[in-house]
Design a protein around this motif. Structure first.
Motif, PDB file in Angstrom:
ATOM      1  N   ILE A  37       8.719   6.510  -3.812  1.00 23.09           N
ATOM      2  CA  ILE A  37       7.460   6.085  -4.422  1.00 23.09           C
ATOM      3  C   ILE A  37       7.009   4.780  -3.763  1.00 23.09           C
ATOM      4  O   ILE A  37       7.752   3.812  -3.714  1.00 23.09           O
ATOM      5  N   ASP A  38       5.791   4.786  -3.253  1.00 25.86           N
ATOM      6  CA  ASP A  38       5.256   3.648  -2.507  1.00 25.86           C
ATOM      7  C   ASP A  38       3.993   3.102  -3.151  1.00 25.86           C
ATOM      8  O   ASP A  38       2.915   3.134  -2.570  1.00 25.86           O
ATOM      9  N   VAL A  39       4.092   2.585  -4.368  1.00 27.16           N
ATOM     10  CA  VAL A  39       2.913   2.060  -5.033  1.00 27.16           C
ATOM     11  C   VAL A  39       2.301   0.911  -4.232  1.00 27.16           C
ATOM     12  O   VAL A  39       1.073   0.780  -4.164  1.00 27.16           O
ATOM     13  N   GLY A  40       3.107   0.094  -3.565  1.00 22.25           N
ATOM     14  CA  GLY A  40       2.580  -1.003  -2.745  1.00 22.25           C
ATOM     15  C   GLY A  40       1.738  -0.496  -1.589  1.00 22.25           C
ATOM     16  O   GLY A  40       0.692  -1.073  -1.268  1.00 22.25           O
ATOM     17  N   PHE A  41       2.170   0.584  -0.955  1.00 22.40           N
ATOM     18  CA  PHE A  41       1.402   1.202   0.129  1.00 22.40           C
ATOM     19  C   PHE A  41       0.034   1.644  -0.376  1.00 22.40           C
ATOM     20  O   PHE A  41      -0.992   1.353   0.230  1.00 22.40           O
ATOM     21  N   TRP A  42       0.014   2.360  -1.504  1.00 28.39           N
ATOM     22  CA  TRP A  42      -1.253   2.867  -2.021  1.00 28.39           C
ATOM     23  C   TRP A  42      -2.171   1.740  -2.478  1.00 28.39           C
ATOM     24  O   TRP A  42      -3.391   1.802  -2.282  1.00 28.39           O
ATOM     25  N   ARG A  43      -1.618   0.684  -3.048  1.00 28.06           N
ATOM     26  CA  ARG A  43      -2.452  -0.460  -3.411  1.00 28.06           C
ATOM     27  C   ARG A  43      -3.065  -1.088  -2.166  1.00 28.06           C
ATOM     28  O   ARG A  43      -4.240  -1.444  -2.133  1.00 28.06           O
ATOM     29  N   ALA A  44      -2.250  -1.234  -1.124  1.00 23.99           N
ATOM     30  CA  ALA A  44      -2.732  -1.872   0.113  1.00 23.99           C
ATOM     31  C   ALA A  44      -3.796  -1.038   0.801  1.00 23.99           C
ATOM     32  O   ALA A  44      -4.847  -1.562   1.190  1.00 23.99           O
ATOM     33  N   VAL A  45      -3.552   0.246   0.976  1.00 27.24           N
ATOM     34  CA  VAL A  45      -4.476   1.077   1.740  1.00 27.24           C
ATOM     35  C   VAL A  45      -5.794   1.318   0.997  1.00 27.24           C
ATOM     36  O   VAL A  45      -6.839   1.467   1.618  1.00 27.24           O
ATOM     37  N   LEU A  46      -5.755   1.312  -0.341  1.00 26.41           N
ATOM     38  CA  LEU A  46      -6.971   1.508  -1.123  1.00 26.41           C
ATOM     39  C   LEU A  46      -7.656   0.193  -1.498  1.00 26.41           C
ATOM     40  O   LEU A  46      -8.784   0.197  -1.969  1.00 26.41           O
ATOM     41  N   GLY A  47      -6.969  -0.941  -1.291  1.00 22.85           N
ATOM     42  CA  GLY A  47      -7.528  -2.222  -1.711  1.00 22.85           C
ATOM     43  C   GLY A  47      -7.503  -2.368  -3.224  1.00 22.85           C
ATOM     44  O   GLY A  47      -8.344  -3.033  -3.803  1.00 22.85           O
ATOM     45  N   TYR A  48      -6.530  -1.732  -3.862  1.00 19.00           N
ATOM     46  CA  TYR A  48      -6.410  -1.706  -5.315  1.00 19.00           C
ATOM     47  C   TYR A  48      -5.450  -2.779  -5.812  1.00 19.00           C
ATOM     48  O   TYR A  48      -4.728  -3.398  -5.045  1.00 19.00           O
ATOM     49  N   ALA A  49      -5.438  -2.957  -7.114  1.00 16.59           N
ATOM     50  CA  ALA A  49      -4.581  -3.943  -7.768  1.00 16.59           C
ATOM     51  C   ALA A  49      -3.661  -3.231  -8.765  1.00 16.59           C
ATOM     52  O   ALA A  49      -3.955  -2.115  -9.186  1.00 16.59           O
TER      53      ALA A  49
END
Length: 134
Positions: A37-49
């Protein structure tokens, strides 16, 4: 919640009727084995928090929430998905760098026009720069 109820009461008093059919939320659930699970990756690539440990939310409130669902170790991963993210060239380049720094794997590099990235579970995202000449 209290404020929302007060606003609704005032609206009803003035004859306003809520159109509940016009409101919805879309959430993307990305299934992965717990160790990928890569929640940090998805936050980074989407610009999400972060809103909680297992999700990513659009800080502007425009985009869908992304939830990282732990998949039972015994259950096979039988699907594939990818997300397309289109944005201004300078933002695409920044997102690409942030996603790689967060552990993203480059699958295809057509930068600065586009990149195909994957998280550790193999879920993919295509970052594409708008063709606006910038």
């Amino acid at each position: 919640m209290k404020l929302a109820r007060q606003v609704s009461a005032v609206a009803r008093a003035h004859g306003a009727v809520a159109d509940r059919a016009a409101v919805h939320e879309v959430q993307f659930a990305i299934a992965a084995k717990p160790d990928t699970i890569d929640v940090g990756f998805w936050r980074a690539v989407l610009g999400y928090a972060p809103m909680s440990d297992d999700n990513a939310v659009d800080p502007l409130g425009h985009g869908s929430t992304v939830w990282l669902q732990p998949l039972d170790e015994a259950k096979p991963l039988r699907h594939a998905m990818h997300v397309d993210v289109s944005l201004a060239r300078e933002q695409a380049e920044e997102r690409f760098a942030a996603a790689v720094a967060a552990g993203g794997r480059v699958v295809e590099d057509n930068g600065p026009a586009s990149w195909l990235l994957a998280d550790r579970a193999g879920n993919k995202v295509c970052l594409t720069a708008w063709p606006d000449g910038a």
